[in-house]
Design an enzyme around this catalytic site. Structure first.
Site, PDB file in Angstrom:
ATOM      1  N   CYS A  60       0.877  -1.169   0.000  1.00 16.90           N
ATOM      2  CA  CYS A  60       0.000   0.000   0.000  1.00 16.90           C
ATOM      3  C   CYS A  60       0.916   1.222   0.000  1.00 16.90           C
ATOM      4  O   CYS A  60       1.696   1.424   0.942  1.00 16.90           O
ATOM      5  CB  CYS A  60      -0.862  -0.014   1.257  1.00 16.90           C
ATOM      6  SG  CYS A  60      -1.886   1.456   1.465  1.00 16.90           S
ATOM      7  N   GLU A 106     -13.085  -0.425  -4.673  1.00 15.77           N
ATOM      8  CA  GLU A 106     -13.540  -1.167  -3.476  1.00 15.77           C
ATOM      9  C   GLU A 106     -15.043  -1.470  -3.565  1.00 15.77           C
ATOM     10  O   GLU A 106     -15.497  -2.505  -3.108  1.00 15.77           O
ATOM     11  CB  GLU A 106     -13.248  -0.359  -2.203  1.00 15.77           C
ATOM     12  CG  GLU A 106     -11.769  -0.303  -1.835  1.00 15.77           C
ATOM     13  CD  GLU A 106     -11.223  -1.613  -1.269  1.00 15.77           C
ATOM     14  OE1 GLU A 106     -11.908  -2.257  -0.469  1.00 15.77           O
ATOM     15  OE2 GLU A 106     -10.105  -1.993  -1.669  1.00 15.77           O
ATOM     16  N   HIS A 146      -3.923  -0.345  -6.045  1.00 15.88           N
ATOM     17  CA  HIS A 146      -5.226  -0.602  -6.676  1.00 15.88           C
ATOM     18  C   HIS A 146      -5.171  -0.352  -8.191  1.00 15.88           C
ATOM     19  O   HIS A 146      -5.958  -0.917  -8.934  1.00 15.88           O
ATOM     20  CB  HIS A 146      -6.307   0.324  -6.096  1.00 15.88           C
ATOM     21  CG  HIS A 146      -6.850  -0.097  -4.758  1.00 15.88           C
ATOM     22  ND1 HIS A 146      -6.107  -0.020  -3.607  1.00 15.88           N
ATOM     23  CD2 HIS A 146      -8.069  -0.585  -4.390  1.00 15.88           C
ATOM     24  CE1 HIS A 146      -6.853  -0.434  -2.581  1.00 15.88           C
ATOM     25  NE2 HIS A 146      -8.035  -0.784  -3.030  1.00 15.88           N
TER      26      HIS A 146
END
Ligand code: DGL
Length: 270
Positions: free
Chosen positions: A70, A162, A196
């Site tokens: 991340c 998400e 992501h």
């Protein structure tokens, strides 16, 4: 022997996929803090507290080495964790350095002074927290001179991914690329500085055009982890089982993860 992979949500699965392929005999324990995603709009203390709590859970699961897959946590929390929180027998590593080494044509551990590199105009796409930390620019400045970096904070993209709203994610990516191109019309390279974003890599490439080299982290991190474990085999922890842990709704998270990785993934409550 297990290694922990942490992300605020689903993005770290892009890294998990690459490390699993590169190191098929190593069990990995994945922790997605889906309940608290996105991190990219949180302040540094908040990201630090959430990241340390998740890392402790991964230690409990037998992982002495935890990869922060991340960028937001790597930018906002990693240095503070390494300086004053990580015990001597554990390690926490981030995901920036392998990517910047690739961009600046360096081998691991090459600490020679910064020098000129082939790319001169680099577009950075990342979360608002990563962009405002300027961590990428700092790491780059240690290694290269004369590189112009234009950063675009891609608000909304992580939330859309998400939520599984890929149509919104695509529209947002295209508008962020347009905004970037207004500031830097012809970048030579683009960095996907959020784990992501490789889930949208084709859209980034399409919007940027074929002449822009798009760098994403998954394979670079996998190579770097393989190299690290060869040099530090003692950091393979005591865990023996691959696990997927989430703070979110396990059924929902499993369904999205299965869709993204195109294989059955079953999360359990963290
Ligand atoms: N995958 C995280 C990153 O690499 C996403 C951050 C977020 O939750 O906003 O930055």
């Amino acid at each position: 022997m297990a290694v922990g992979i942490f992300d605020s949500g689903l993005g770290g699965l892009t890294v998990l996929d690459a490390v699993t392929k590169r190191l098929p005999d190593v069990p990995f324990v994945y922790f997605g803090d889906n309940l608290h995603a996105p991190y990219g709009v949180r302040d540094a203390d908040d990201v630090y507290n959430l990241t340390t709590a998740a890392t402790e859970r991964l230690w409990e699961a037998g992982c002495d080495l935890v990869i922060l897959a991340c960028n937001t946590a790597s930018a906002a929390a990693l240095r503070r964790m390494q300086e004053s929180w990580v015990p001597r027998d554990k390690r926490v590593l981030g995901v920036f350095v392998p990517l910047i080494e690739a961009l600046t044509e360096r081998r691991w551990g090459d600490n020679s002074p910064p020098r000129e590199v082939a790319v001169k105009h680099v577009a950075l796409f990342a979360t608002p927290a990563t962009v405002s930390s300027r961590a990428f620019q700092r790491e780059l400045a240690f290694r290269a001179i004369g590189v112009d970096v234009e950063a675009q904070a891609c608000g909304g993209v992580v939330d859309a991914i998400e939520d599984g709203d890929m149509i919104l994610a695509e529209a947002l990516v295209r508008s962020h690329v347009d905004a970037l191109k207004r500031k830097m019309p012809t970048p030579e390279a683009a960095i996907l500085g959020c784990t992501h974003y490789p889930l949208m890599q084709d859209i980034f490439q399409d919007a940027l055009g074929p002449d822009v080299a798009v760098y994403s982290q998954a394979n670079l991190v996998a190579e770097s982890l393989a190299d690290y474990l060869e040099r530090h085999p003692d950091m393979l922890g005591s865990g023996t089982e691959s696990l997927f842990l989430t703070t979110g709704d396990p059924a929902k998270v499993s369904q999205r993860a299965t869709q993204f990785l195109r294989r059955r993934i079953t999360f359990q409550p963290a």
